[in-house]
Design a protein around this motif. Structure first.
Motif, PDB file in Angstrom:
ATOM      1  N   LEU A  69       2.919  13.172  -6.322  1.00 25.09           N
ATOM      2  CA  LEU A  69       3.408  14.054  -7.369  1.00 25.09           C
ATOM      3  C   LEU A  69       4.636  14.798  -6.884  1.00 25.09           C
ATOM      4  CD1 LEU A  69       0.039  15.506  -8.663  1.00 25.09           C
ATOM      5  CD2 LEU A  69       1.383  13.671  -9.651  1.00 25.09           C
ATOM      6  N   GLN A  70       5.508  15.078  -7.822  1.00 28.53           N
ATOM      7  CA  GLN A  70       6.739  15.778  -7.521  1.00 28.53           C
ATOM      8  C   GLN A  70       6.790  17.023  -8.413  1.00 28.53           C
ATOM      9  OE1 GLN A  70      10.134  13.325  -8.178  1.00 28.53           O
ATOM     10  NE2 GLN A  70      11.576  14.978  -8.017  1.00 28.53           N
ATOM     11  N   VAL A  71       7.195  18.148  -7.840  1.00 32.64           N
ATOM     12  CA  VAL A  71       7.341  19.360  -8.632  1.00 32.64           C
ATOM     13  C   VAL A  71       8.725  19.339  -9.253  1.00 32.64           C
ATOM     14  CG1 VAL A  71       7.375  21.873  -8.574  1.00 32.64           C
ATOM     15  CG2 VAL A  71       5.816  20.614  -7.072  1.00 32.64           C
ATOM     16  N   ASN A  72       8.782  19.465 -10.576  1.00 37.04           N
ATOM     17  CA  ASN A  72      10.075  19.468 -11.248  1.00 37.04           C
ATOM     18  C   ASN A  72      10.639  20.893 -11.336  1.00 37.04           C
ATOM     19  OD1 ASN A  72       8.724  20.687 -13.395  1.00 37.04           O
ATOM     20  ND2 ASN A  72       8.520  18.779 -14.551  1.00 37.04           N
ATOM     21  N   LYS A  73      11.780  21.076 -11.943  1.00 37.56           N
ATOM     22  CA  LYS A  73      12.452  22.380 -11.988  1.00 37.56           C
ATOM     23  C   LYS A  73      11.641  23.453 -12.678  1.00 37.56           C
ATOM     24  CE  LYS A  73      17.079  20.486 -11.766  1.00 37.56           C
ATOM     25  NZ  LYS A  73      18.381  20.370 -12.422  1.00 37.56           N
ATOM     26  N   SER A  74      10.796  23.069 -13.637  1.00 41.86           N
ATOM     27  CA  SER A  74       9.997  24.063 -14.354  1.00 41.86           C
ATOM     28  C   SER A  74       8.677  24.356 -13.627  1.00 41.86           C
ATOM     29  CB  SER A  74       9.729  23.584 -15.783  1.00 41.86           C
ATOM     30  OG  SER A  74       8.994  22.388 -15.761  1.00 41.86           O
ATOM     31  N   GLY A  75       8.459  23.798 -12.466  1.00 39.55           N
ATOM     32  CA  GLY A  75       7.277  24.071 -11.687  1.00 39.55           C
ATOM     33  C   GLY A  75       6.075  23.207 -12.039  1.00 39.55           C
ATOM     34  N   GLU A  76       6.274  22.223 -12.890  1.00 38.57           N
ATOM     35  CA  GLU A  76       5.200  21.326 -13.278  1.00 38.57           C
ATOM     36  C   GLU A  76       5.208  20.089 -12.387  1.00 38.57           C
ATOM     37  OE1 GLU A  76       5.963  20.476 -17.354  1.00 38.57           O
ATOM     38  OE2 GLU A  76       5.543  22.524 -18.013  1.00 38.57           O
ATOM     39  N   TYR A  77       4.042  19.487 -12.277  1.00 45.90           N
ATOM     40  CA  TYR A  77       3.920  18.273 -11.480  1.00 45.90           C
ATOM     41  C   TYR A  77       4.173  17.046 -12.340  1.00 45.90           C
ATOM     42  CZ  TYR A  77       1.744  21.074  -7.830  1.00 45.90           C
ATOM     43  OH  TYR A  77       1.497  21.993  -6.871  1.00 45.90           O
ATOM     44  N   SER A  78       4.866  16.084 -11.763  1.00 42.92           N
ATOM     45  CA  SER A  78       5.073  14.813 -12.453  1.00 42.92           C
ATOM     46  C   SER A  78       5.079  13.703 -11.398  1.00 42.92           C
ATOM     47  CB  SER A  78       6.392  14.812 -13.222  1.00 42.92           C
ATOM     48  OG  SER A  78       7.480  15.009 -12.351  1.00 42.92           O
ATOM     49  N   GLU A  79       4.587  12.535 -11.831  1.00 42.63           N
ATOM     50  CA  GLU A  79       4.593  11.394 -10.920  1.00 42.63           C
ATOM     51  C   GLU A  79       5.983  10.801 -10.853  1.00 42.63           C
ATOM     52  OE1 GLU A  79       0.185   9.500 -10.897  1.00 42.63           O
ATOM     53  OE2 GLU A  79       1.567   8.748 -12.415  1.00 42.63           O
ATOM     54  N   PHE A  80       6.284  10.214  -9.707  1.00 46.19           N
ATOM     55  CA  PHE A  80       7.560   9.501  -9.574  1.00 46.19           C
ATOM     56  C   PHE A  80       7.322   8.149  -8.996  1.00 46.19           C
ATOM     57  CE2 PHE A  80       8.399   9.767  -5.003  1.00 46.19           C
ATOM     58  CZ  PHE A  80       7.576  10.819  -4.615  1.00 46.19           C
ATOM     59  N   LYS A 134       0.826  -1.203   0.000  1.00 42.07           N
ATOM     60  CA  LYS A 134       0.000   0.000   0.000  1.00 42.07           C
ATOM     61  C   LYS A 134       0.865   1.260   0.000  1.00 42.07           C
ATOM     62  CE  LYS A 134      -4.220  -1.696   2.131  1.00 42.07           C
ATOM     63  NZ  LYS A 134      -5.208  -1.504   3.202  1.00 42.07           N
ATOM     64  N   ILE A 135       1.911   1.249   0.792  1.00 40.04           N
ATOM     65  CA  ILE A 135       2.811   2.412   0.856  1.00 40.04           C
ATOM     66  C   ILE A 135       3.487   2.616  -0.495  1.00 40.04           C
ATOM     67  CG2 ILE A 135       4.953   3.281   1.877  1.00 40.04           C
ATOM     68  CD1 ILE A 135       3.964   1.986   4.530  1.00 40.04           C
ATOM     69  N   ASP A 136       3.933   1.539  -1.116  1.00 39.85           N
ATOM     70  CA  ASP A 136       4.548   1.647  -2.451  1.00 39.85           C
ATOM     71  C   ASP A 136       3.574   2.245  -3.452  1.00 39.85           C
ATOM     72  OD1 ASP A 136       6.934   0.597  -1.565  1.00 39.85           O
ATOM     73  OD2 ASP A 136       6.541  -1.434  -2.323  1.00 39.85           O
ATOM     74  N   THR A 137       2.318   1.826  -3.394  1.00 40.73           N
ATOM     75  CA  THR A 137       1.306   2.349  -4.313  1.00 40.73           C
ATOM     76  C   THR A 137       1.113   3.845  -4.098  1.00 40.73           C
ATOM     77  OG1 THR A 137       0.165   0.226  -4.355  1.00 40.73           O
ATOM     78  CG2 THR A 137      -1.105   2.150  -5.028  1.00 40.73           C
ATOM     79  N   VAL A 138       1.049   4.258  -2.857  1.00 36.58           N
ATOM     80  CA  VAL A 138       0.872   5.678  -2.552  1.00 36.58           C
ATOM     81  C   VAL A 138       2.082   6.476  -3.022  1.00 36.58           C
ATOM     82  CG1 VAL A 138       0.701   7.361  -0.665  1.00 36.58           C
ATOM     83  CG2 VAL A 138      -0.700   5.299  -0.626  1.00 36.58           C
ATOM     84  N   GLU A 139       3.274   5.962  -2.788  1.00 42.83           N
ATOM     85  CA  GLU A 139       4.485   6.662  -3.212  1.00 42.83           C
ATOM     86  C   GLU A 139       4.514   6.852  -4.721  1.00 42.83           C
ATOM     87  OE1 GLU A 139       7.692   4.340  -1.572  1.00 42.83           O
ATOM     88  OE2 GLU A 139       7.674   5.465   0.291  1.00 42.83           O
TER      89      GLU A 139
END
Length: 75
Positions: free
Chosen positions: A64-75, A55-60
């Motif tokens: 979302l992570q904010v990248n250098k250009s300020g956009e959100y991306s999943e990791f 479950k923790i792996d699924t949540v991780e």
């Protein structure tokens, strides 16, 4: 009845699972617990811990992570 227990564990929140794991640890620390019972509790605890990790792996993965250009991306 095993299928029902599996369904309940899958629907269990992480907090509920941690409370259940804590209870298992307390039972294992009890003096005079039969060896066979302690093995069963340990096995159930390890299975529940694996489900928690899944479950923790699924949540991780969904976070979302904010990248250098300020956009959100999943990791």
């Amino acid at each position: 009845m095993e299928e029902r227990a599996r369904t309940e564990e899958e629907e269990m929140t992480l907090e509920e699972a941690f409370v259940r794991l804590d209870g298992m640890v307390e039972r294992l620390e009890t003096r005079g617990i039969p060896l066979e019972e302690s093995f069963q509790i340990y096995k159930e605890g390890m299975e529940l811990l694996k489900k928690c990790n899944d479950k923790i792996d699924t949540v991780e993965k969904k976070m979302l992570q904010v990248n250098k250009s300020g956009e959100y991306s999943e990791f």
